[in-house]
Design an enzyme around this catalytic site. Structure first.
Site, PDB file in Angstrom:
ATOM      1  N   HIS A   1      55.048   6.101  79.583  1.00 17.82           N
ATOM      2  CA  HIS A   1      53.791   5.502  79.121  1.00 17.82           C
ATOM      3  C   HIS A   1      54.014   4.366  78.117  1.00 17.82           C
ATOM      4  O   HIS A   1      53.095   3.595  77.830  1.00 17.82           O
ATOM      5  CB  HIS A   1      52.869   6.572  78.518  1.00 17.82           C
ATOM      6  CG  HIS A   1      53.299   7.075  77.169  1.00 17.82           C
ATOM      7  ND1 HIS A   1      53.995   8.249  77.004  1.00 17.82           N
ATOM      8  CD2 HIS A   1      53.112   6.568  75.927  1.00 17.82           C
ATOM      9  CE1 HIS A   1      54.207   8.457  75.714  1.00 17.82           C
ATOM     10  NE2 HIS A   1      53.693   7.441  75.039  1.00 17.82           N
TER      11      HIS A   1
ATOM     12  N   ASP B   1      57.283  12.030  82.238  1.00 15.35           N
ATOM     13  CA  ASP B   1      56.887  10.872  81.431  1.00 15.35           C
ATOM     14  C   ASP B   1      58.120  10.153  80.875  1.00 15.35           C
ATOM     15  O   ASP B   1      58.173   9.795  79.697  1.00 15.35           O
ATOM     16  CB  ASP B   1      55.961  11.304  80.298  1.00 15.35           C
ATOM     17  CG  ASP B   1      55.341  10.110  79.571  1.00 15.35           C
ATOM     18  OD1 ASP B   1      55.214   9.031  80.187  1.00 15.35           O
ATOM     19  OD2 ASP B   1      55.010  10.254  78.373  1.00 15.35           O
TER      20      ASP B   1
ATOM     21  N   GLY C   1      54.134   5.386  68.573  1.00 14.28           N
ATOM     22  CA  GLY C   1      55.274   4.536  68.230  1.00 14.28           C
ATOM     23  C   GLY C   1      56.565   5.328  68.202  1.00 14.28           C
ATOM     24  O   GLY C   1      57.644   4.775  68.419  1.00 14.28           O
ATOM     25  N   ASN C   2      56.451   6.639  67.922  1.00 12.76           N
ATOM     26  CA  ASN C   2      57.621   7.523  68.024  1.00 12.76           C
ATOM     27  C   ASN C   2      57.943   7.874  69.470  1.00 12.76           C
ATOM     28  O   ASN C   2      59.047   8.360  69.757  1.00 12.76           O
ATOM     29  CB  ASN C   2      57.394   8.826  67.265  1.00 12.76           C
ATOM     30  CG  ASN C   2      57.714   8.728  65.787  1.00 12.76           C
ATOM     31  OD1 ASN C   2      56.822   8.760  64.940  1.00 12.76           O
ATOM     32  ND2 ASN C   2      58.989   8.609  65.462  1.00 12.76           N
ATOM     33  N   SER C   3      56.988   7.650  70.374  1.00 12.94           N
ATOM     34  CA  SER C   3      57.186   8.024  71.769  1.00 12.94           C
ATOM     35  C   SER C   3      58.442   7.377  72.334  1.00 12.94           C
ATOM     36  O   SER C   3      58.668   6.173  72.179  1.00 12.94           O
ATOM     37  CB  SER C   3      55.972   7.596  72.600  1.00 12.94           C
ATOM     38  OG  SER C   3      54.825   8.310  72.196  1.00 12.94           O
TER      39      SER C   3
END
Length: 362
Positions: free
Chosen positions: A203, A233, A312-314
């Site tokens: 994503h 994901d 933002g950590n994703s």
């Protein structure tokens, strides 16, 4: 019978009669001091010689013993024997050492430092056509729901339309230079092998058309998509230009991971970073459904943890106390529907994540 005369040996003279005189020689003889006895040193030496004469056999042995004791005593003074340590001495030594030794860095600090060279920032940018399409969809959705768009959204739509028509929307700084282009999405990633493959969330890159990777040394490069794994994901991207000293992270299986173990998350929450947060594993083999995206498949076999992460950590790494990557941060859960951390976050186990690169190195 006639008695013999007796004479005294004393030096004292009789007293002079009235008018009697003494010659000078007699005066000198009269004032001579009495004879002194033998001196103390001579007496001591005489007695010592007499003692030695009486004990001529025992004296050498006694002298040898005294000399030996003197030598041993001198050796002890020069090289004293260490004193026997008591428990009290040991306790005091330990207290002194602990009080005068700097504290070592925490395990989380060491773990973050180990994985830091492998963490990258992933910025996504929309093409003008894609931006115009999204702006049109947002405008139609707002009209349908009778919602008034904020000024910022209207400006974004205007810029997107101008881009699609080929107009120049770039802004200028006071010195006449082009202002820095702002990304349309920001996420994190981690280098996992010597080839430079970067693991991130699908994503993070699926909503944009062009991606720029920023490495730990500050260098940047455009990236291309290598592979994807929608059910987890996950996406694998690769920079077109890589630093010479690129360092991949060390991966570790989750079979040795248990609830309560310390974990560290590193990434770029809200584009700020690299930022580090720590917590513990809250649970294993969790399931998660994104309430904001019903079309997104249910995710299973996830690691639940409580280290603070935010948008933002994703795509960033979740590492154990040894700095080894055990998962890829993928989602947060907030019952209020807000996209901020509320104490629960999820990561895809590294076994699943590594397989997205086409091979499982564990």
């Amino acid at each position: 019978m006639k008695r013999k005369a007796l004479y005294s040996r004393a030096t004292r003279r009789r007293p002079l009669a009235s008018g009697e005189t003494v010659s000078r020689g007699e005066q000198i003889e009269l004032w001579q001091p009495e004879e002194q006895g033998p001196r103390l040193g001579a007496v001591f030496w005489q007695r010592t010689r007499a003692f030695l004469a009486r004990h001529d056999r025992a004296v050498p042995a006694t002298a040898a013993i005294l000399i030996t004791l003197a030598l041993l005593g001198g050796w002890k003074l020069i090289y004293p024997t260490p004193a026997a340590l008591t428990q009290f001495d040991i306790d005091n030594a330990v207290k002194y050492t602990l009080g005068h030794t700097p504290q070592p860095p925490d395990n989380t600090t060491i773990a973050a430092a180990i994985v830091a060279p492998s963490v990258v920032r992933v910025d996504g940018y929309l093409s003008p056509e894609h931006a115009a399409t999204l702006a049109k969809q947002e405008e139609e959705e707002a009209k349908k729901n009778h919602v008034k768009l904020p000024p910022e959204a209207k400006d974004a739509q205007k810029d997107a339309k101008n881009d699609s028509k080929g107009k120049d929307n770039s802004t200028k700084t006071p010195d006449g230079k082009d202002a820095e282009e702002h990304p349309d999405s920001t996420g994190s990633g981690v280098v996992i092998d010597e080839k430079g493959d970067i693991l991130t969330n699908l994503h993070v890159v699926s909503s944009t058309d062009r991606w720029v990777v920023t490495f730990s040394d500050g260098s940047k490069s455009d990236a291309v998509m290598v592979n994807s794994q929608p059910e987890n994901d996950l996406a694998v991207i690769k920079a077109k230009v890589q630093p010479d000293d690129l360092k991949p992270a060390t991966l570790a299986s989750t079979r040795d991971l248990y609830p309560g173990d310390t974990v560290v998350a590193t990434g770029f929450p809200f584009g700020i970073g690299p930022s580090v947060s720590s917590g513990v594993v809250s649970g294993l083999k969790r399931s998660f459904v994104d309430p904001t995206d019903k079309d997104k498949p249910k995710m299973t076999n996830l690691i639940q943890f409580d280290a603070a992460v935010n948008p933002g950590n994703s795509g960033g790494p979740l590492v154990n106390r040894d700095g080894e990557v055990v998962g890829i941060v993928t989602a947060i859960y907030n019952p209020t529907g807000q996209h901020v951390f509320a104490g629960m976050a999820f990561a895809v186990p590294i076994e699943n994540a590594a397989s997205a690169a086409g091979e499982n190195p564990l």
